[in-house]
Design an enzyme around this catalytic site. Structure first.
Site, PDB file in Angstrom:
ATOM      1  N   ASN A   1      87.341  25.393  73.074  1.00 18.94           N
ATOM      2  CA  ASN A   1      88.641  25.527  73.737  1.00 18.94           C
ATOM      3  C   ASN A   1      89.708  24.915  72.807  1.00 18.94           C
ATOM      4  OD1 ASN A   1      90.948  24.635  75.219  1.00 18.94           O
ATOM      5  ND2 ASN A   1      89.852  25.021  77.117  1.00 18.94           N
TER       6      ASN A   1
ATOM      7  N   HIS B   1      94.319  22.133  72.939  1.00 13.82           N
ATOM      8  CA  HIS B   1      95.004  20.913  72.509  1.00 13.82           C
ATOM      9  C   HIS B   1      95.481  20.943  71.063  1.00 13.82           C
ATOM     10  CE1 HIS B   1      94.744  19.561  76.466  1.00 13.82           C
ATOM     11  NE2 HIS B   1      93.426  19.573  76.475  1.00 13.82           N
TER      12      HIS B   1
ATOM     13  N   ARG C   1     102.228  24.602  79.047  1.00 13.18           N
ATOM     14  CA  ARG C   1     102.345  23.316  78.364  1.00 13.18           C
ATOM     15  C   ARG C   1     101.624  23.296  77.019  1.00 13.18           C
ATOM     16  NH1 ARG C   1      98.541  19.544  82.171  1.00 13.18           N
ATOM     17  NH2 ARG C   1      99.911  20.364  83.778  1.00 13.18           N
TER      18      ARG C   1
ATOM     19  N   GLU D   1      91.314  31.552  80.013  1.00 10.03           N
ATOM     20  CA  GLU D   1      91.228  30.692  81.192  1.00 10.03           C
ATOM     21  C   GLU D   1      92.555  30.781  81.934  1.00 10.03           C
ATOM     22  OE1 GLU D   1      89.636  26.780  80.212  1.00 10.03           O
ATOM     23  OE2 GLU D   1      90.659  26.023  81.984  1.00 10.03           O
TER      24      GLU D   1
ATOM     25  N   THR E   1      92.204  20.345  84.245  1.00 10.48           N
ATOM     26  CA  THR E   1      91.638  20.974  85.445  1.00 10.48           C
ATOM     27  C   THR E   1      90.766  19.955  86.171  1.00 10.48           C
ATOM     28  OG1 THR E   1      91.531  22.949  84.085  1.00 10.48           O
ATOM     29  CG2 THR E   1      90.493  23.067  86.243  1.00 10.48           C
TER      30      THR E   1
ATOM     31  N   GLU F   1      81.122  29.135  85.768  1.00  8.27           N
ATOM     32  CA  GLU F   1      81.106  27.998  84.850  1.00  8.27           C
ATOM     33  C   GLU F   1      81.026  26.738  85.699  1.00  8.27           C
ATOM     34  OE1 GLU F   1      83.975  27.883  81.630  1.00  8.27           O
ATOM     35  OE2 GLU F   1      83.902  25.687  81.588  1.00  8.27           O
TER      36      GLU F   1
HETATM   37  N1  PXP Z   1      86.082  24.646  80.963  1.00  8.71           N
HETATM   38  C1  PXP Z   1      87.169  24.705  81.762  1.00  8.71           C
HETATM   39  C2  PXP Z   1      87.177  25.692  82.868  1.00  8.71           C
HETATM   40  C3  PXP Z   1      88.287  23.868  81.534  1.00  8.71           C
HETATM   41  O1  PXP Z   1      89.352  23.929  82.355  1.00  8.71           O
HETATM   42  C4  PXP Z   1      88.256  22.984  80.448  1.00  8.71           C
HETATM   43  C5  PXP Z   1      89.453  22.133  80.149  1.00  8.71           C
HETATM   44  O2  PXP Z   1      90.526  22.917  79.770  1.00  8.71           O
HETATM   45  C6  PXP Z   1      87.117  22.980  79.624  1.00  8.71           C
HETATM   46  C7  PXP Z   1      86.038  23.800  79.924  1.00  8.71           C
HETATM   47  C8  PXP Z   1      87.026  22.100  78.436  1.00  8.71           C
HETATM   48  O3  PXP Z   1      87.085  20.757  78.800  1.00  8.71           O
HETATM   49  P1  PXP Z   1      87.298  19.667  77.680  1.00  8.71           P
HETATM   50  O4  PXP Z   1      88.621  19.937  77.043  1.00  8.71           O
HETATM   51  O5  PXP Z   1      87.247  18.383  78.436  1.00  8.71           O
HETATM   52  O6  PXP Z   1      86.173  19.814  76.689  1.00  8.71           O
END
Ligand code: PXP
Length: 234
Positions: free
Chosen positions: A2, A5, A44, A65, A96, A146
């Site tokens: 993901n 960030h 954001r 997502e 989330t 998920e």
């Molecule tokens: N899966 C989902 C559905 C999420 O909302 C997030 C956070 O955006 C993640 C996975 C990944 O989480 P993390 O950034 O804590 O690894």
């Protein structure tokens, strides 16, 4: 991986770098099987244009997502990612916070699942590892769930073991119900192993930790180390 960030850092300065698409391409080269990006309603981090560029340039599946709203369904139907993961979204939250209440949302959610599926997008529901939520996902016609691993990642000792058991049982039930099972949220090198070891979990979505680690070892190395931790556990 993901990549939200990477966009958070970019947006902190209001400039064009670091580019989340560049990060996504590098992550794929380093061993990520796919890329997830969350287009939040408040934009954001990831922006509409990032989604379009990701879809255009990625050599790997894109997982979009999103909150289960008509506006997001419309955007996803235009971008046409490989998959869409529906998540609950609150403006004031840092991330989330919990799973989607698939059981409680009923037909409003079902309508969005149907619309995305009709556009050829594989729909996943981000839910707590709870049998009722899994059964609701089946009833709504979602092919994928998920499982939220956030609680497991925050707990320690016996409580963490108990939460891991809940995730294992949910992943087994998902397979019995014919659902493809993914997991994610809060995963790090230290806690990823037991989740990666669950046979019926086909995909992990990991973001924040990898972007943080990238500061110290570089993004490619962070992805390689995470991938190695997952493969060792498997
Ligand atoms: N899966 C989902 C559905 C999420 O909302 C997030 C956070 O955006 C993640 C996975 C990944 O989480 P993390 O950034 O804590 O690894």
């Amino acid at each position: 991986m993901n990549i939200d960030h990477v966009a958070t850092v970019r947006n902190a300065r209001g400039v064009a770098y670091p580019d989340p698409v560049r990060a996504a391409l590098l992550a794929c080269e380093a061993g990520a099987d796919g890329i997830t990006a969350h287009l939040r309603e408040d934009r954001r981090h990831i922006r509409d244009e990032d989604m379009r560029r990701l879809k255009e340039r990625l050599p790997a599946p894109l997982n979009f997502e999103m909150a289960p709203t008509d506006a997001m369904v419309e955007i996803a139907s235009a971008v046409l990612p490989h998959a869409a993961c529906l998540v609950p979204e609150k403006r004031e939250e840092l991330t989330t916070e919990g799973g989607l209440d698939a059981a409680g949302l009923g037909s409003a959610l079902g309508r969005r699942v149907e619309a995305l599926a009709a556009a050829g997008i594989r729909v996943s529901l981000f839910i707590e590892p709870d049998p009722g939520q899994l059964r609701a996902a089946v009833a709504l016609g979602a092919p994928v769930v998920e499982l939220h691993t956030g609680r497991y990642c925050e707990l320690a000792g016996r409580e963490q073991e108990a939460e891991l058991d809940r995730i294992r049982s949910a992943a087994e039930l998902a397979a019995e119900l014919g659902l493809e099972c993914h997991a994610g949220h809060g995963l790090t090198y230290d806690n990823v192993g037991p989740v990666a070891a669950i046979e019926t979990v086909a995909e992990l979505n990991i973001g924040h930790f990898l972007v943080g680690e990238a500061i110290f070892v570089g993004l490619a190395e962070a992805v390689r180390r995470m991938r190695a931790a997952m493969d060792r556990a498997r």
